[in-house]
Structures are given as C-alpha cells and as structure tokens.
Design a protein around this motif. Structure first.
Motif, PDB file in Angstrom:
ATOM      1  N   MET A   1       4.412   0.361   6.615  1.00 34.91           N
ATOM      2  CA  MET A   1       5.482   1.148   5.706  1.00 34.91           C
ATOM      3  C   MET A   1       5.547   2.840   6.341  1.00 34.91           C
ATOM      4  O   MET A   1       7.112   3.286   5.732  1.00 34.91           O
ATOM      5  N   ASN A   2       5.228   2.407   7.558  1.00 39.67           N
ATOM      6  CA  ASN A   2       6.058   3.648   8.415  1.00 39.67           C
ATOM      7  C   ASN A   2       7.197   3.614   8.298  1.00 39.67           C
ATOM      8  O   ASN A   2       7.996   4.541   8.200  1.00 39.67           O
ATOM      9  N   ALA A   9      12.616   4.507   2.123  1.00 45.11           N
ATOM     10  CA  ALA A   9      12.548   3.658   1.129  1.00 45.11           C
ATOM     11  C   ALA A   9      11.791   4.534  -0.365  1.00 45.11           C
ATOM     12  O   ALA A   9      10.725   4.958   0.532  1.00 45.11           O
ATOM     13  N   THR A  10      11.935   3.618  -1.168  1.00 48.92           N
ATOM     14  CA  THR A  10      10.784   4.621  -2.175  1.00 48.92           C
ATOM     15  C   THR A  10      10.470   2.438  -2.222  1.00 48.92           C
ATOM     16  O   THR A  10      11.107   1.897  -2.580  1.00 48.92           O
ATOM     17  N   PHE A  11       8.466   2.905  -2.668  1.00 47.72           N
ATOM     18  CA  PHE A  11       8.327   1.881  -3.143  1.00 47.72           C
ATOM     19  C   PHE A  11       6.328   1.807  -3.115  1.00 47.72           C
ATOM     20  O   PHE A  11       6.476   2.985  -3.673  1.00 47.72           O
ATOM     21  N   HIS A  24       6.945  -3.329  -3.114  1.00 45.62           N
ATOM     22  CA  HIS A  24       8.439  -3.691  -4.192  1.00 45.62           C
ATOM     23  C   HIS A  24       8.815  -2.140  -3.595  1.00 45.62           C
ATOM     24  O   HIS A  24       8.070  -0.744  -4.065  1.00 45.62           O
ATOM     25  N   GLY A  25      10.294  -1.817  -3.414  1.00 44.30           N
ATOM     26  CA  GLY A  25      10.833  -0.920  -3.766  1.00 44.30           C
ATOM     27  C   GLY A  25      12.594  -0.895  -3.590  1.00 44.30           C
ATOM     28  O   GLY A  25      13.093  -2.156  -3.816  1.00 44.30           O
ATOM     29  N   ARG A  26      12.905   0.154  -3.055  1.00 42.99           N
ATOM     30  CA  ARG A  26      14.171   0.244  -2.686  1.00 42.99           C
ATOM     31  C   ARG A  26      14.524   0.723  -1.093  1.00 42.99           C
ATOM     32  O   ARG A  26      13.284   1.872  -1.212  1.00 42.99           O
TER      33      ARG A  26
END
Length: 88
Positions: A1-2, A9-11, A24-26
């Motif tokens: 996630m880092n 990214a946004t998740f 899930h994210g962008r």
C-alpha cells in the motif's frame, strides 16, 4: 500500500478474504504503467493487478508534465494546409 500512496493512488480499506487481500481504488496511469511488473516481482508472481479506464482528472499543480509539439501546429492554418499538401 505504500507503493500506491507514492504513486498518488486513492483507495478504500483493503478487504481480507482468508489469506488474500483485495484493494479497490484509483491510480494515475502516468505513475503506474510498469507497476504490474514490479508487483509480480515483489510477490513472486502471486499478486495480480487489474485496471480499467475510470475517467480523467486534472493534473495536480505539483506535477509539471509537458510535451514538445511535433509537426505543424494545426491552429496555424496556412502552415498546416501547406504541410498536408506536402509543400513544406
């Protein structure tokens, strides 16, 4: 996630399914083009990345991305017509 945070990214909160995790994210394409290869390398081929187009967003002010124009500017009508007719 880092890695995702570093790529802007946004998740959402990761979902755990037994020994698997789904996120899930962008994520911007500009920062993630080769990430699937890196992800495969980091996880020894056990992780997968699936993406789909979700739309456009404005570029953040801290990102300075520019391309030099190639060819003739189509807004310069005279030169553009000459270039189409191979007269330049």
């Amino acid at each position: 996630m880092n890695d995702l945070v570093l790529m802007r990214a946004t998740f959402e909160t990761p979902l755990l399914h037994g020994d698997r995790m789904t996120i899930h994210g962008r994520i911007p394409v500009a920062t993630s083009l080769d990430y699937s290869v890196k992800l495969g390398s980091l996880t020894k081929g056990r992780a997968s990345l699936s993406t789909l187009f979700d739309g456009y967003e404005e570029c953040p002010p801290d990102v300075k991305a520019e391309r030099k124009r190639r060819g003739v500017n189509p807004l310069d009508t005279a030169k553009y017509i000459l270039s189409i007719r191979n007269a330049l």
